[in-house]
Design an enzyme around this catalytic site. Structure first.
Site, mmCIF file in Angstrom:
data_model
loop_
_atom_site.group_PDB
_atom_site.id
_atom_site.type_symbol
_atom_site.label_atom_id
_atom_site.label_comp_id
_atom_site.label_asym_id
_atom_site.label_seq_id
_atom_site.Cartn_x
_atom_site.Cartn_y
_atom_site.Cartn_z
ATOM 1 N N LYS A 292 7.248 32.613 -15.802
ATOM 2 C CA LYS A 292 7.937 31.787 -14.811
ATOM 3 C C LYS A 292 7.865 30.336 -15.251
ATOM 4 C CE LYS A 292 6.875 29.587 -11.017
ATOM 5 N NZ LYS A 292 7.779 28.409 -11.119
ATOM 6 N N GLU B 265 -5.787 27.441 -17.183
ATOM 7 C CA GLU B 265 -5.971 26.104 -17.758
ATOM 8 C C GLU B 265 -5.549 25.129 -16.673
ATOM 9 O OE1 GLU B 265 -5.396 22.720 -18.772
ATOM 10 O OE2 GLU B 265 -3.818 23.295 -20.183
ATOM 11 N N CYS C 264 -3.305 17.032 -18.460
ATOM 12 C CA CYS C 264 -4.612 17.457 -17.912
ATOM 13 C C CYS C 264 -5.749 16.875 -18.737
ATOM 14 C CB CYS C 264 -4.747 18.969 -17.852
ATOM 15 S SG CYS C 264 -3.358 19.869 -18.420
HETATM 16 P P1 ADP Z 1 1.716 20.920 -11.134
HETATM 17 O O1 ADP Z 1 0.955 20.057 -10.185
HETATM 18 O O2 ADP Z 1 1.475 20.680 -12.571
HETATM 19 O O3 ADP Z 1 3.166 21.120 -10.760
HETATM 20 P P2 ADP Z 1 1.236 23.438 -9.944
HETATM 21 O O4 ADP Z 1 -0.048 24.156 -10.016
HETATM 22 O O5 ADP Z 1 1.736 22.986 -8.630
HETATM 23 O O6 ADP Z 1 1.042 22.290 -10.977
HETATM 24 O O7 ADP Z 1 2.392 24.302 -10.603
HETATM 25 C C1 ADP Z 1 2.254 24.962 -11.842
HETATM 26 C C2 ADP Z 1 3.105 26.211 -11.827
HETATM 27 O O8 ADP Z 1 2.627 27.076 -10.796
HETATM 28 C C3 ADP Z 1 4.578 25.973 -11.512
HETATM 29 O O9 ADP Z 1 5.368 26.856 -12.295
HETATM 30 C C4 ADP Z 1 4.669 26.320 -10.052
HETATM 31 O O10 ADP Z 1 5.963 26.742 -9.655
HETATM 32 C C5 ADP Z 1 3.687 27.475 -9.958
HETATM 33 N N1 ADP Z 1 3.161 27.720 -8.616
HETATM 34 C C6 ADP Z 1 2.946 26.823 -7.623
HETATM 35 N N2 ADP Z 1 2.460 27.439 -6.527
HETATM 36 C C7 ADP Z 1 2.364 28.762 -6.816
HETATM 37 C C8 ADP Z 1 1.917 29.919 -6.095
HETATM 38 N N3 ADP Z 1 1.482 29.828 -4.857
HETATM 39 N N4 ADP Z 1 1.942 31.109 -6.744
HETATM 40 C C9 ADP Z 1 2.357 31.198 -8.019
HETATM 41 N N5 ADP Z 1 2.795 30.154 -8.740
HETATM 42 C C10 ADP Z 1 2.801 28.940 -8.167
#
Ligand code: ADP
Length: 500
Positions: A190, A264, A299
């Site tokens: 994804k 990570e 990061c």
């Molecule tokens: P950042 O702050 O770098 O955007 P996130 O952790 O919010 O980091 O997002 C990293 C990835 O995780 C993105 O692809 C985002 O769409 C996905 N993501 C965010 N929330 C969820 C969730 N609840 N379940 C699965 N994937 C998620």
């Protein structure tokens, strides 16, 4: 910020960037089952530049089914042959490297010259590195006696669900695709909703060489699309890069059905400068470690600067002089050193932290401040490198991951206290130590609780070096042969009685 698309007309894209054809499921470019799309914004000027499908559970189901179908044949491809395909992908990525770099700059806001080109090249190098490792998927023999043959095999795990962020999307995507496929797994990835275009270009290149379904890429929002992927019963391994909060959600999903997980996550990495390092090379290193030319959206950003009291003021003066020489501007402009923050949400968050620093009478603004409200830089999410001083390591700005160019400088006089402060964080991803005294530098490197400590340099990761965090910065390692073996294979022991 990416928004759900309402328009149907084609969007104008700058020349030389990739136009997505949909998402990749089972070797085909498809839209989402719902027909909904996500509009992708250029953070340099807030224009909409592309649309990608807004995938949800039904699309994840289709992608997992395609991967499931592809797995039996792919795992039986001789590893050396899988490696050759990865090497061909690496070559093809080199050929389209400039298109990749421009696409990365367009959607992430990372400057083309200082960042995006390097990321495109590194992604190709990652495929090349893992392509050469296919024959290293070796097992061992175990000496259980003359009449027993006991050996281990490194077997693929199955369908890998990979979720990646937007800050270095192509490099981080390559880092999961190449080792997972090399080891014989299949993948559903994804992409981040803010930066899917470069990942789709990478998938397009991979697809020229891979059987359908071996690599599938879906585009969608976190909970709506990442959620079903993390929770899918047929996904046998989760590999996630992103925030610590979402990492916990992914780990819970993994715990539900006992699947291995690599995480990570975030960081609040210390840079420890000794008094003998009050020199230009160290200042350049701090700018690099803080990733100012990536707007510090990394990061591994060295965002807590521990300066010895003897050099505190002189070092910050040099830092101001060198940082102010960096040009902030259009990420696609060759002249720009620094581009933009990814989206409005992050931009607002970074501004709030700066605002808090400005309002506190006990914190000193060394340089920087809030972004300009007029002129060309006000058209995009341009933040300004900012340094605050005179507060302690306990301050919110010194504890929370800002993911923007806000550096907190902290004074120290006692080495043990400096190391204690460096370790006083729930993160432990990277660290930087600056001194001519290599013995002292290495003692500090060993005492700091981080997955990666650099002494007298502030560079980025290289293939071959196991990379990952201590504490809440993550779990597991990627980026290396050991990372591939540990994260993307499962070990089977076979024990044979030779006496019958
Ligand atoms: P950042 O702050 O770098 O955007 P996130 O952790 O919010 O980091 O997002 C990293 C990835 O995780 C993105 O692809 C985002 O769409 C996905 N993501 C965010 N929330 C969820 C969730 N609840 N379940 C699965 N994937 C998620």
């Amino acid at each position: 910020m990416s928004t759900t698309a309402t328009q149907t007309k084609p969007l104008a894209q700058p020349s030389g960037t990739y136009q997505p054809k949909g998402m990749l499921i089972g070797g085909k470019w498809v839209g989402s089952a719902s027909g909904q799309r996500i509009a992708i914004e250029n953070p340099g000027n807030r224009s909409l530049v592309a649309e990608v499908p807004r995938a949800a559970a039904a699309d994840v189901e289709a992608a997992v089914a395609a991967a499931d179908k592809a797995f039996p044949a792919w795992k039986n491809v001789v590893p050396r042959e899988r490696g050759k395909l990865l090497l061909k992908i690496a070559e093809a990525m080199e050929v389209r490297s400039e298109e990749m770099a421009r696409t990365i700059a367009l959607e992430t806001g990372n400057a083309l010259r200082t960042q995006a080109r390097g990321e495109a090249k590194l992604a190709a190098d990652i495929f090349r590195y893992f392509g050469g490792l296919a024959s290293e998927l070796k097992g061992e023999t175990v000496p259980l006696g003359e009449h027993v043959l006991s050996y281990t095999r490194r077997e693929p795990i199955g369908i890998v669900g990979a979720i990646i962020p937007w800050n270095a999307p192509v490099m981080l995507g390559a880092l999961k695709i190449a080792p997972a496929l090399c080891a014989g797994n299949v993948l559903v990835m994804k992409a981040a909703e803010d930066a899917p275009m470069g990942v789709l270009l990478m998938a397009d290149i991979c697809q020229e060489f891979l059987p359908p379904g071996v690599l599938n890429v879906v585009t969608g929002y976190g909970e709506e699309c990442g959620g079903p992927l993390a929770n899918h019963p047929k996904v046998r391994k989760l590999s996630f890069t992103g925030s610590t909060d979402v990492g916990k959600v992914i780990m819970r999903a993994a715990a539900e059905r006992i699947v291995p997980v690599s995480l990570e996550l975030g960081g609040k990495s210390p840079s420890l400068v000794y008094p003998d390092a009050d020199e230009d090379w160290a200042v350049d290193g701090i700018i690099n470690a803080m990733r100012f030319t990536r707007q510090s959206q990394s990061c591994t950003a060295g965002s807590r600067l521990f300066l010895h009291e003897d050099i505190f003021d002189s070092f910050l003066k040099k830092l101001e002089k060198k940082t102010s020489a960096l040009k902030i501007g259009d990420p696609l402009d060759e002249a720009s050193d620094i581009g933009t923050i990814i989206n409005n949400k992050q931009f607002t968050k970074v501004c709030k932290y700066v605002d808090e620093g400005l309002k506190r009478s006990d914190a000193k603004l060394v340089f920087g401040g809030l972004p300009p409200k007029t002129g060309p830089l006000s058209e995009g999410y341009f933040a300004v490198p900012t340094v605050f001083a005179d507060r302690s390591n306990d301050w919110r700005l010194a504890r929370e991951e800002i993911f923007g160019p806000v550096l907190v400088a902290i004074r120290w006089s006692d080495e043990a206290e400096a190391i204690r402060m460096a370790n006083d964080s729930h993160y432990g991803l990277a660290a930087y130590v600056w001194t001519h005294d290599i013995g002292r530098g290495l003692r500090a490197a060993h005492a700091i609780e981080s997955g990666w400590v650099q002494v007298n340099q502030g560079g980025g990761q290289s293939p071959g070096m196991s990379y990952g965090g201590f504490k809440q910065s993550g779990l597991g390692r990627e980026f290396s042969l050991e990372g591939m073996l540990d994260s993307f294979t499962q070990r089977k022991s076979v024990t044979v009685n030779l006496a019958v």
